[in-house]
Scaffold this active site. Structure first.
Site, short mmCIF file in Angstrom:
data_model
loop_
_atom_site.label_atom_id
_atom_site.label_comp_id
_atom_site.label_asym_id
_atom_site.label_seq_id
_atom_site.Cartn_x
_atom_site.Cartn_y
_atom_site.Cartn_z
N LYS A 3 0.85 -1.19 0.00
CA LYS A 3 0.00 0.00 0.00
C LYS A 3 0.89 1.24 0.00
CE LYS A 3 -3.86 1.95 2.69
NZ LYS A 3 -4.73 1.70 3.87
N SER A 11 -9.69 -0.68 7.31
CA SER A 11 -9.16 -0.56 5.95
C SER A 11 -8.40 -1.77 5.44
CB SER A 11 -8.26 0.68 5.86
OG SER A 11 -9.03 1.84 5.99
N SER A 58 -9.45 1.61 3.17
CA SER A 58 -8.67 2.39 2.21
C SER A 58 -7.64 1.56 1.45
CB SER A 58 -7.96 3.53 2.95
OG SER A 58 -7.06 3.01 3.92
#
Length: 506
Positions: A114, A213, A189
């Site tokens: 990420k 997330s 996210s």
């Protein structure tokens, strides 16, 4: 933005094809008859083949790069791909393993990151224009750990801007599409991480979790995602959102793979003030112990009430019944106050987030997307006494959860309360903030407590979208959480199913 996204996809395809011709003959000789089968094998399945020399890490990395080149324009999961360095690392891994220098199950395994996580010499943008030129000068601790274990870093994954959102949409970098239905969201996210693992573009990925997330994208994309106990995995070199509730954790095909990743990721780090000194043992140690003697707590409030989608409730209830028929004891728990968890979660996130962004947003407010700018700036309206009240409420809430869980080993609940929405439903428009605010109602509860919390697939809706079940345990008892997740996976095949909305011919 659309032009920028197309340009990025072109660059990614070029990176994925780099040096491909020189490997083509070798890959043709070593790939399994169906390359998609290789792409969907787990770490636990791949590692023995890599160790024995039956499977080359070069073949595995090339398979990932070919799938990224093929599916990235459909899914928009990656922000950057390191094709050349990944293949070079794969060659080195192959040589080291052949020479008897095998480092363990992650050696030669492609992993995506990420884009909150620093890799020296690469940008960490947080999915924002504000940090478009933010070059990392050192590796995050989790990156150092992955490299030491021989994992091959393949690229940076898309996300909600600054990880501050739940649906997975990002007007700067483009929306990530769900591999099961590309008209639908992945949730966020860690949107790119969820899509990339689900689509077989990488074997594993790292995400972060402050309100859900890791677990929300895991649920909507049909994969496994573990939020470890707060402080269990170091966060040095990872962009903050809410320092007292941020967690970094693995997103993988299976629960066993999460355990193998945790064996590499976890441990104390003096560079992280929130890092725990709690001893770390083998996270795979209880995996095969089954469900006998396990006490599963099922809250009688909130998680199964009328506002929860009927298909989700039915799937999770069926999973609980299946575990009960295979040795687990089910204990109904009265937790009438548990719905206060998500408001407390948000009440802490807002002031902590604005304290992190205060300087950047004062200087570059125009570079934030309207939705994220509004969220950050709303934190300015939270007074000091309100923040203290939220932290006091958090202490009270954590005590209530700990007391309620004294009689059980884990809680089992739905991961999210609502169906998988379409991107159009979630896209803000004038006067319409967009749908999806209910997504973190359940996951955010356990960011407040910091307990280990794990999402795995437990079914599919009538329209073919994955449904996730959340298993939450006592602090620092990831081993039991993973034991329950693995035991359930051995009774079902939900985790073995593959997305149907991405075409192998595209």
């Amino acid at each position: 933005m659309r032009g920028d996204t197309r340009d990025r996809h072109d660059r990614i395809r070029a990176c994925c094809n780099i040096r491909a011709d020189s490997f083509k003959k070798r890959v043709e000789l070593t790939l399994t008859p169906n390359a998609s089968e290789l792409a969907y094998e787990s770490i636990a399945e791949l590692a023995p083949r890599i160790k024995s020399g039956e499977l080359s890490p070069v073949t595995l990395v090339q398979t990932s790069l070919e799938r990224i080149a093929r599916f990235e324009p459909q899914l928009n999961a990656f922000l950057e791909v390191w094709g050349d360095s990944a293949l070079a690392a794969a060659e080195l891994a192959e040589k080291d393993i052949a020479a008897g220098r095998y480092l363990g199950p992650l050696h030669g395994i492609p992993v995506g990151l990420k884009d909150l996580i620093d890799v020296a010499g690469s940008k960490t943008t947080g999915g924002s224009k504000v940090l478009a030129d933010n070059m990392a000068d050192s590796d995050a601790t989790v990156v150092t750990n992955l490299k030491a274990a021989g994992a091959i870093l393949i690229g940076k994954l898309n996300l909600v801007e600054f990880a501050f959102g739940t649906t997975g949409l990002n007007p700067h970098t483009g929306d990530v599409k769900n591999p099961w239905d590309t008209t639908r969201i992945t949730a966020g996210s860690s949107s790119g991480s969820g899509a990339a693992v689900s689509a077989g573009m990488v074997v594993a990925a790292l995400g972060s979790d402050t309100g859900g997330s890791i677990r929300m994208p895991a649920s909507l994309c049909g994969i496994a995602g573990l939020k470890p106990t707060y402080g269990r995995v170091p966060r040095a070199g990872v962009l903050d959102l809410s320092w007292s509730m941020d967690h970094v954790g693995p997103m993988t095909r299976t629960t066993e793979d999460c355990a193998l990743m945790m064996n590499v990721l976890a441990g104390h780090d003096s560079a992280d003030p929130g890092s725990s000194h709690e001893p770390v043992s083998d996270f795979t140690s209880k995996l095969t112990e089954g469900l006998d003697g396990i006490r599963i707590g099922v809250p009688s409030h909130y998680f199964f009430e009328d506002f929860v989608d009927d298909e989700i409730k039915a799937s999770v209830r069926a999973a609980i019944d299946l575990m009960a028929s295979n040795g687990a004891e089910v204990v109904e728990l009265s937790m009438p106050w548990v719905g206060k968890g998500r408001p407390i979660n948000f009440g802490v996130i807002l002031p902590e987030a604005v304290s992190i962004h205060e300087k950047m947003i004062s200087e570059h407010a125009d570079l934030y997307s309207p939705a994220v700018r509004s969220r950050v700036q709303s934190g300015l309206n939270v007074s000091a006494i309100d923040y203290v009240r939220a932290q006091r409420a958090r202490q009270w809430f954590n005590h209530q959860v700990a007391e309620a869980m004294k009689q059980v080993d884990v809680l089992v609940t739905p991961t999210v309360p609502i169906r998988t929405l379409t991107i159009d439903e979630c896209t803000p428009s004038p006067g319409n903030p967009g749908a999806g605010s209910e997504l973190p109602m359940f996951t955010g509860v356990f960011d407040v407590t910091g307990q280990p919390s794990h999402s795995i697939p437990c079914g599919f809706s009538a329209n073919g979208m994955p449904i996730g079940m959340m298993i939450t345990g006592h602090p620092f008892d990831e081993a039991t959480v993973l034991r329950v997740g693995h035991a359930y996976e051995q009774l079902t095949d939900w985790h073995q199913r593959q997305p149907t909305d991405i075409s192998e011919t595209n």
